[in-house]
Write a protein that holds these residues in place. Structure first.
Motif, PDB file in Angstrom:
ATOM      1  N   TYR A 140       0.835  -1.203   0.000  1.00  0.00           N
ATOM      2  CA  TYR A 140       0.000   0.000   0.000  1.00  0.00           C
ATOM      3  C   TYR A 140       0.874   1.258   0.000  1.00  0.00           C
ATOM      4  CZ  TYR A 140      -4.046  -2.933   0.936  1.00  0.00           C
ATOM      5  OH  TYR A 140      -5.034  -3.884   0.849  1.00  0.00           O
ATOM      6  N   SER A 174       1.496   6.967  -6.668  1.00  0.00           N
ATOM      7  CA  SER A 174       0.463   7.956  -6.994  1.00  0.00           C
ATOM      8  C   SER A 174       0.968   9.369  -6.737  1.00  0.00           C
ATOM      9  CB  SER A 174      -0.792   7.722  -6.150  1.00  0.00           C
ATOM     10  OG  SER A 174      -1.411   6.526  -6.503  1.00  0.00           O
ATOM     11  N   LEU A 200      -5.973  15.505  -3.281  1.00  0.00           N
ATOM     12  CA  LEU A 200      -5.618  14.082  -3.273  1.00  0.00           C
ATOM     13  C   LEU A 200      -4.221  13.889  -2.690  1.00  0.00           C
ATOM     14  CD1 LEU A 200      -6.124  11.124  -3.919  1.00  0.00           C
ATOM     15  CD2 LEU A 200      -5.435  11.594  -6.283  1.00  0.00           C
ATOM     16  N   LYS A 248      -4.428  13.818   0.954  1.00  0.00           N
ATOM     17  CA  LYS A 248      -4.955  12.534   1.419  1.00  0.00           C
ATOM     18  C   LYS A 248      -3.875  11.455   1.377  1.00  0.00           C
ATOM     19  CE  LYS A 248      -9.869  12.847   0.403  1.00  0.00           C
ATOM     20  NZ  LYS A 248     -10.975  12.189  -0.294  1.00  0.00           N
ATOM     21  N   ARG A 292     -11.392  -2.748  -0.473  1.00  0.00           N
ATOM     22  CA  ARG A 292     -11.623  -1.300  -0.437  1.00  0.00           C
ATOM     23  C   ARG A 292     -10.300  -0.549  -0.465  1.00  0.00           C
ATOM     24  NH1 ARG A 292     -14.528   3.015  -0.283  1.00  0.00           N
ATOM     25  NH2 ARG A 292     -14.475   4.553   1.383  1.00  0.00           N
ATOM     26  N   GLU A 329      -7.547  -1.573  -1.773  1.00  0.00           N
ATOM     27  CA  GLU A 329      -6.979  -1.704  -3.125  1.00  0.00           C
ATOM     28  C   GLU A 329      -7.577  -0.654  -4.050  1.00  0.00           C
ATOM     29  OE1 GLU A 329      -4.664  -3.691  -4.646  1.00  0.00           O
ATOM     30  OE2 GLU A 329      -4.137  -4.542  -2.702  1.00  0.00           O
ATOM     31  N   ALA A 330      -8.883  -0.479  -3.947  1.00  0.00           N
ATOM     32  CA  ALA A 330      -9.576   0.461  -4.828  1.00  0.00           C
ATOM     33  C   ALA A 330      -9.294   1.911  -4.440  1.00  0.00           C
ATOM     34  CB  ALA A 330     -11.077   0.198  -4.776  1.00  0.00           C
ATOM     35  N   ARG A 331      -9.162   2.164  -3.156  1.00  0.00           N
ATOM     36  CA  ARG A 331      -8.991   3.540  -2.671  1.00  0.00           C
ATOM     37  C   ARG A 331      -8.077   3.531  -1.442  1.00  0.00           C
ATOM     38  NH1 ARG A 331      -9.836   8.447  -4.159  1.00  0.00           N
ATOM     39  NH2 ARG A 331     -10.695   9.928  -2.705  1.00  0.00           N
ATOM     40  N   VAL A 374      -6.382   5.703  -0.021  1.00  0.00           N
ATOM     41  CA  VAL A 374      -6.405   6.891   0.839  1.00  0.00           C
ATOM     42  C   VAL A 374      -7.618   6.919   1.756  1.00  0.00           C
ATOM     43  CG1 VAL A 374      -5.073   8.309  -0.759  1.00  0.00           C
ATOM     44  CG2 VAL A 374      -7.562   8.322  -0.905  1.00  0.00           C
ATOM     45  N   THR A 375      -8.490   5.924   1.650  1.00  0.00           N
ATOM     46  CA  THR A 375      -9.725   5.922   2.425  1.00  0.00           C
ATOM     47  C   THR A 375      -9.457   5.879   3.925  1.00  0.00           C
ATOM     48  OG1 THR A 375     -11.915   4.960   2.609  1.00  0.00           O
ATOM     49  CG2 THR A 375     -10.076   3.416   2.439  1.00  0.00           C
ATOM     50  N   LYS A 381     -18.768   4.547   5.199  1.00  0.00           N
ATOM     51  CA  LYS A 381     -18.803   5.445   4.049  1.00  0.00           C
ATOM     52  C   LYS A 381     -20.212   5.521   3.465  1.00  0.00           C
ATOM     53  CE  LYS A 381     -17.061   8.182   0.981  1.00  0.00           C
ATOM     54  NZ  LYS A 381     -16.692   9.541   1.353  1.00  0.00           N
TER      55      LYS A 381
END
Length: 120
Positions: free
Chosen positions: A9, A16, A65, A68, A95, A97-99, A101-102, A109
């Motif tokens: 991660y 990113s 972003l 974050k 979750r 993996e998809a986002r 920064v969550t 959510k």
């Protein structure tokens, strides 16, 4: 969460961040200025100004972003990454993996989005 997952991660987040920084540098060099003398009429100038405005709006979103991403990297360092800020349960790997920064699990959510939707 194990160290292997945390490293993965962290790499995703750092990649990113690097991509966002490279994009911002490109904007500064290539897209941040234009010469009105190069534009033959007001319509071309307006179109160019609109495009430039859109680029800067996108950069503002990227700046948000980036913040974050920095907070997610800090959570990795302090051991709170992958833990929901609201219910303090683990956020599912899918979750993350998809986002990555969550800060909220999918259930929290969804609750947040329902509340936001009800307020208009």
């Amino acid at each position: 969460m194990n160290q292997k997952d945390l490293k993965r991660y962290k790499k995703m987040l750092e990649d990113s961040k690097t991509s966002l920084l490279e994009s911002a540098k490109k904007t500064l060099v290539e897209e941040s200025s234009f010469d009105t003398d190069d534009l033959p009429d007001e319509i071309d100038q307006a179109s160019s100004e609109y495009a430039q405005s859109m680029v800067f709006r996108l950069r503002d979103r990227e700046k948000f972003l980036m913040q974050k991403i920095d907070r997610a990297l800090a959570r990795i360092e302090d051991g709170t990454f992958g833990i929901c800020e609201r219910c303090e349960e683990e956020i599912s790997p899918k979750r993350l993996e998809a986002r990555p920064v969550t800060t909220l699990c999918i259930r929290c959510k969804e609750e947040q989005e329902k509340k936001e939707k009800s307020y208009g």
